[in-house]
Design a protein around this motif. Structure first.
Motif, mmCIF file in Angstrom:
data_model
loop_
_atom_site.group_PDB
_atom_site.id
_atom_site.type_symbol
_atom_site.label_atom_id
_atom_site.label_comp_id
_atom_site.label_asym_id
_atom_site.label_seq_id
_atom_site.Cartn_x
_atom_site.Cartn_y
_atom_site.Cartn_z
ATOM 1 N N LEU A 177 -14.665 -5.875 -4.149
ATOM 2 C CA LEU A 177 -14.918 -4.974 -5.278
ATOM 3 C C LEU A 177 -13.872 -3.874 -5.324
ATOM 4 C CD1 LEU A 177 -18.744 -4.250 -5.650
ATOM 5 C CD2 LEU A 177 -17.167 -5.158 -7.356
ATOM 6 N N ARG A 178 -13.580 -3.345 -4.144
ATOM 7 C CA ARG A 178 -12.583 -2.270 -4.048
ATOM 8 C C ARG A 178 -11.214 -2.800 -4.518
ATOM 9 N NH1 ARG A 178 -10.306 1.910 -4.227
ATOM 10 N NH2 ARG A 178 -8.907 2.780 -2.686
ATOM 11 N N LEU A 179 -10.883 -4.016 -4.099
ATOM 12 C CA LEU A 179 -9.606 -4.600 -4.497
ATOM 13 C C LEU A 179 -9.542 -4.750 -6.029
ATOM 14 C CD1 LEU A 179 -6.909 -5.897 -3.670
ATOM 15 C CD2 LEU A 179 -8.091 -8.062 -3.413
ATOM 16 N N MET A 180 -10.645 -5.226 -6.602
ATOM 17 C CA MET A 180 -10.696 -5.393 -8.061
ATOM 18 C C MET A 180 -10.517 -4.064 -8.784
ATOM 19 S SD MET A 180 -11.192 -8.520 -8.937
ATOM 20 C CE MET A 180 -9.850 -8.563 -7.831
ATOM 21 N N GLU A 181 -11.210 -3.044 -8.254
ATOM 22 C CA GLU A 181 -11.111 -1.713 -8.873
ATOM 23 C C GLU A 181 -9.667 -1.218 -8.817
ATOM 24 O OE1 GLU A 181 -15.577 -0.208 -7.906
ATOM 25 O OE2 GLU A 181 -13.919 0.829 -6.890
ATOM 26 N N MET A 182 -9.015 -1.482 -7.670
ATOM 27 C CA MET A 182 -7.647 -0.998 -7.509
ATOM 28 C C MET A 182 -6.702 -1.714 -8.465
ATOM 29 S SD MET A 182 -7.139 -0.142 -3.469
ATOM 30 C CE MET A 182 -7.432 -1.744 -2.789
ATOM 31 N N VAL A 183 -6.895 -3.032 -8.602
ATOM 32 C CA VAL A 183 -6.020 -3.803 -9.504
ATOM 33 C C VAL A 183 -6.198 -3.285 -10.937
ATOM 34 C CG1 VAL A 183 -5.676 -6.093 -10.535
ATOM 35 C CG2 VAL A 183 -5.935 -5.876 -8.063
ATOM 36 N N GLU A 184 -7.477 -3.051 -11.305
ATOM 37 C CA GLU A 184 -7.776 -2.557 -12.646
ATOM 38 C C GLU A 184 -7.130 -1.188 -12.884
ATOM 39 O OE1 GLU A 184 -11.899 -1.708 -14.879
ATOM 40 O OE2 GLU A 184 -11.984 -3.276 -13.366
ATOM 41 N N ARG A 185 -7.249 -0.325 -11.877
ATOM 42 C CA ARG A 185 -6.693 1.027 -11.991
ATOM 43 C C ARG A 185 -5.162 0.967 -12.108
ATOM 44 N NH1 ARG A 185 -6.789 5.604 -14.002
ATOM 45 N NH2 ARG A 185 -5.838 7.270 -12.839
ATOM 46 N N ALA A 186 -4.551 0.037 -11.352
ATOM 47 C CA ALA A 186 -3.089 -0.075 -11.374
ATOM 48 C C ALA A 186 -2.592 -0.437 -12.776
ATOM 49 C CB ALA A 186 -2.622 -1.121 -10.366
ATOM 50 N N MET A 187 -3.367 -1.269 -13.495
ATOM 51 C CA MET A 187 -2.968 -1.680 -14.845
ATOM 52 C C MET A 187 -2.897 -0.468 -15.775
ATOM 53 S SD MET A 187 -2.596 -4.976 -15.160
ATOM 54 C CE MET A 187 -2.706 -6.245 -13.943
ATOM 55 N N VAL A 188 -3.828 0.484 -15.568
ATOM 56 C CA VAL A 188 -3.846 1.678 -16.406
ATOM 57 C C VAL A 188 -2.758 2.654 -15.939
ATOM 58 C CG1 VAL A 188 -5.267 3.644 -17.147
ATOM 59 C CG2 VAL A 188 -6.290 1.373 -16.917
ATOM 60 N N LEU A 189 -2.664 2.825 -14.605
ATOM 61 C CA LEU A 189 -1.687 3.780 -14.065
ATOM 62 C C LEU A 189 -0.259 3.396 -14.419
ATOM 63 C CD1 LEU A 189 -2.381 4.873 -10.401
ATOM 64 C CD2 LEU A 189 -2.105 6.314 -12.391
ATOM 65 N N PHE A 190 -0.002 2.115 -14.522
ATOM 66 C CA PHE A 190 1.344 1.635 -14.853
ATOM 67 C C PHE A 190 1.822 2.303 -16.153
ATOM 68 C CE2 PHE A 190 4.210 -1.556 -16.829
ATOM 69 C CZ PHE A 190 5.137 -1.674 -15.815
ATOM 70 N N PRO A 206 3.606 19.539 -9.736
ATOM 71 C CA PRO A 206 2.213 19.408 -9.295
ATOM 72 C C PRO A 206 1.321 18.553 -10.193
ATOM 73 C CG PRO A 206 2.824 21.740 -9.637
ATOM 74 C CD PRO A 206 4.044 20.921 -9.917
ATOM 75 N N VAL A 207 1.235 18.828 -11.488
ATOM 76 C CA VAL A 207 0.255 18.089 -12.298
ATOM 77 C C VAL A 207 0.830 16.759 -12.798
ATOM 78 C CG1 VAL A 207 -1.219 18.157 -14.356
ATOM 79 C CG2 VAL A 207 -0.917 20.196 -12.942
ATOM 80 N N VAL A 208 2.025 16.796 -13.431
ATOM 81 C CA VAL A 208 2.590 15.543 -13.958
ATOM 82 C C VAL A 208 2.943 14.569 -12.850
ATOM 83 C CG1 VAL A 208 3.537 15.946 -16.271
ATOM 84 C CG2 VAL A 208 4.731 16.866 -14.294
ATOM 85 N N LYS A 213 1.791 9.969 -7.223
ATOM 86 C CA LYS A 213 1.215 9.914 -5.876
ATOM 87 C C LYS A 213 0.099 8.859 -5.848
ATOM 88 C CE LYS A 213 -0.609 12.568 -2.077
ATOM 89 N NZ LYS A 213 -1.409 11.413 -1.721
ATOM 90 N N GLU A 214 -0.721 8.885 -6.902
ATOM 91 C CA GLU A 214 -1.819 7.916 -6.949
ATOM 92 C C GLU A 214 -1.266 6.486 -6.975
ATOM 93 O OE1 GLU A 214 -4.614 8.321 -10.220
ATOM 94 O OE2 GLU A 214 -5.737 6.570 -9.516
ATOM 95 N N MET A 216 1.574 5.377 -5.738
ATOM 96 C CA MET A 216 2.119 4.975 -4.448
ATOM 97 C C MET A 216 0.989 4.698 -3.446
ATOM 98 S SD MET A 216 5.272 4.706 -4.958
ATOM 99 C CE MET A 216 5.928 4.435 -3.338
ATOM 100 N N ASP A 217 -0.051 5.563 -3.463
ATOM 101 C CA ASP A 217 -1.185 5.354 -2.540
ATOM 102 C C ASP A 217 -1.889 4.030 -2.866
ATOM 103 O OD1 ASP A 217 -0.588 7.731 -1.411
ATOM 104 O OD2 ASP A 217 -2.229 8.867 -2.345
ATOM 105 N N LEU A 218 -2.080 3.825 -4.160
ATOM 106 C CA LEU A 218 -2.773 2.620 -4.603
ATOM 107 C C LEU A 218 -1.983 1.365 -4.210
ATOM 108 C CD1 LEU A 218 -5.344 2.241 -6.369
ATOM 109 C CD2 LEU A 218 -3.838 1.798 -8.275
ATOM 110 N N SER A 219 -0.673 1.418 -4.416
ATOM 111 C CA SER A 219 0.170 0.259 -4.087
ATOM 112 C C SER A 219 0.045 -0.066 -2.602
ATOM 113 C CB SER A 219 1.647 0.546 -4.393
ATOM 114 O OG SER A 219 1.791 0.897 -5.729
ATOM 115 N N ALA A 220 0.070 0.983 -1.766
ATOM 116 C CA ALA A 220 -0.026 0.760 -0.321
ATOM 117 C C ALA A 220 -1.388 0.157 0.025
ATOM 118 C CB ALA A 220 0.193 2.075 0.419
ATOM 119 N N SER A 221 -2.458 0.668 -0.618
ATOM 120 C CA SER A 221 -3.804 0.164 -0.295
ATOM 121 C C SER A 221 -3.963 -1.291 -0.733
ATOM 122 C CB SER A 221 -4.891 0.980 -0.996
ATOM 123 O OG SER A 221 -4.737 2.325 -0.706
ATOM 124 N N VAL A 222 -3.425 -1.637 -1.913
ATOM 125 C CA VAL A 222 -3.546 -3.024 -2.387
ATOM 126 C C VAL A 222 -2.789 -3.944 -1.433
ATOM 127 C CG1 VAL A 222 -2.889 -4.641 -4.225
ATOM 128 C CG2 VAL A 222 -3.863 -2.423 -4.823
#
Ligand code: HEM
Length: 468
Positions: A177-190, A206-208, A213-214, A216-222
């Motif tokens: 489930l976590r993997l699916m959520e991450m893949v889905e999030r990556a599609m939006v973050l792209f 800081p904000v932009v 950062k998200e 890069m973290d997501l890519s490493a976790s996937v």
């Protein structure tokens, strides 16, 4: 970042933009709609400025075929995006630049998917088995409103997993489930983080810089998650065994050095297949169900055709397809009315070239507007109307339209087209054989969609009512 190119005199015209930002503000949301509107003013080949980066937008079946098929050598690369370079994702297949290494990996992937059953009865059996698991899970939710996103994406992803690692995951498995959520999030973050591709320096702000950062973290976790789910024994495959998963085939090929596969490409290839194969097919089915619950007449007609041709005593099979033209037409219409990859995957020119009389330099990003192709009033009557009968001739037989290209075309055409078509057919027919879907009282369907790489429906709930 993508090389910035000098524009020749015959460069395509385009809408005026802001200093520094170019057309980015107009494209921040629903870029596919804005680009389709600009096609009306500037024609089938026009240019936009994404910040300091130039891109050419190609619309209309003739221009798209001219670029992707006839001039495939010139139009088949991928832009060198900063975000992809930083997470090494150009090592995979989807974003790998056109060239010998891409050819080797594409050939390997196609032949491996085939030997793992793509396009054959082996694949069909795997999908039917998954459909059965899926329908059993649906039964548990019957008669209560629920959002089937996770269930559906999990089921579709299981098909890729069974081919990749020879294993499916139980629905609700927390790692998966976590993997699916991450893949889905990556599609939006792209898309959200795209501004960093254009101005990499913004990642330090800081904000932009937060999406970077998200990302890069997501890519490493996937990456870690995929590494962990590859079964250990398959990492060191015995070369004498027949390969029946992608991981086996890769290990064998490296061992025999038969393909000279690019280094480190396995994990990235698996991430690509999971990403490209889950969000696309899952969201196509979600769009389809949304249209079916709002067009109950179509749903009833599909069910009537299924009852007549297949009955209720056995699951629908691919061999039924030729006898189910209305069902097939409905699937095609689902794919047309909500193009799930509306701007395809970005392309890039490999050399100076020309398109419909315009000059386009090497290294220019190219966006293929599949959305405008599927919504073109010149090719489709009433394109906004959900009407499967547009894919049927006067005798009720299936007819295609050469403006229908949900999988794109040319050398980079979707690698999973055959698999996806089988999945869409078997999932939809199995669901409609067993259930009737309706909207809960008072629900207000939203057809706008949320644009990432894929166009997904806003979350919605429906009711699955078991058929008598
Ligand atoms: C590429 C659509 C399912 C794997 C693409 C592209 C599109 C697309 C539009 C871009 C082609 C281009 O660059 O011109 C779809 C749709 C699907 C689907 C609508 C489902 C309804 C799948 C599945 C797989 C898959 C199930 C898994 C095997 C890929 C890969 C690429 C790709 C690997 C990149 C090919 C390359 O760059 O050489 N797809 N796809 N797709 N698709 Fe699919």
């Amino acid at each position: 970042i993508t090389c910035r190119v000098r524009k020749p005199a015959g460069y395509p015209p385009g809408p005026p933009g802001w200093p520094v930002l170019g057309n980015l503000p107009s494209l921040a949301q629903n870029a596919h709609l804005q680009l389709t509107a600009w096609r009306g003013t500037y024609g089938d080949v026009f240019s936009v400025k994404m910040g300091l980066q130039d891109a050419v937008v190609v619309s209309g079946k003739d221009a798209i075929r001219e670029a992707l098929v006839r001039k495939a050598e010139h139009f088949s690369s991928r832009p060198e995006l900063f975000l992809m370079r930083r997470n090494n994702h150009r090592n995979g297949l989807v974003m790998r630049p056109y060239g010998d290494q891409w050819k080797v990996l594409r050939r390997f992937s196609t032949s491996t998917l085939r030997s793992c059953g793509m396009g054959t009865g082996i694949m069909e059996d795997k999908i039917i088995l998954e459909c059965q698991h899926f329908c059993t899970a649906l039964k548990e939710k019957a008669d209560q409103p629920f959002d089937l996103t996770h269930l559906l994406h999990n089921a579709v992803a299981n098909i890729i997993c069974s081919m990749a690692i020879g294993k499916r995951f139980e629905y609700g498995d927390p790692t998966f489930l976590r993997l699916m959520e991450m893949v889905e999030r990556a599609m939006v973050l792209f898309i959200t983080a795209h501004v960093i591709n254009i101005y990499p320096v913004l990642r330090f702000f800081p904000v932009v810089g937060r999406p970077y950062k998200e990302w890069m973290d997501l890519s490493a976790s996937v990456h870690k998650c995929i590494e962990d789910i590859i079964p250990q024994q398959q990492k060191s495959q015995d070369v004498s065994d027949e390969a029946n998963t992608i991981v086996d085939a890769f290990a064998k090929s490296v061992e025999l050095n038969s393909d000279s596969l690019p280094d480190q490409s396995l994990i990235y290839l698996l991430i690509d297949l999971l990403g490209a194969g889950t969000d696309t097919a899952g969201n196509t089915l979600r769009w389809g169900l949304l249209y079916l619950v709002t067009h109950p007449d179509v749903q009833t007609k599909v069910q009537a055709e299924l009852d007549e041709v297949v009955g209720r005593d056995r699951p629908p099979a691919v061999s039924d397809k030729p006898n189910l033209p209305y069902t097939e037409a409905t699937i095609m219409e689902m794919q047309r009315i909500r193009t799930v990859v509306p701007l395809s995957v970005p392309h890039c020119t490999t050399s100076d070239t020309a398109l419909l009389g315009y000059d386009i330099p090497a290294g220019t990003d190219v966006l293929i507007n599949l959305w405008s192709l599927h919504m073109d009033p010149g090719s489709w009557d009433n394109p906004d109307k959900f009407d499967p009968s547009r894919f049927l001739d006067g005798n009720g037989q299936l007819q295609t339209n050469d403006s229908f290209m949900p999988f794109s075309t040319g050398r980079r055409v979707c690698l999973g087209e055959q698999l996806a078509k089988m999945e869409l057919f078997l999932f939809l027919t199995n669901m409609l054989q067993q259930f009737t879907f309706t909207l809960p009282e008072g629900a207000r369907p939203n057809f706008d969609g949320v644009l990432g790489v894929t166009l997904r429906p806003h979350p919605y709930e429906l009711l699955a009512v078991k058929r008598g």
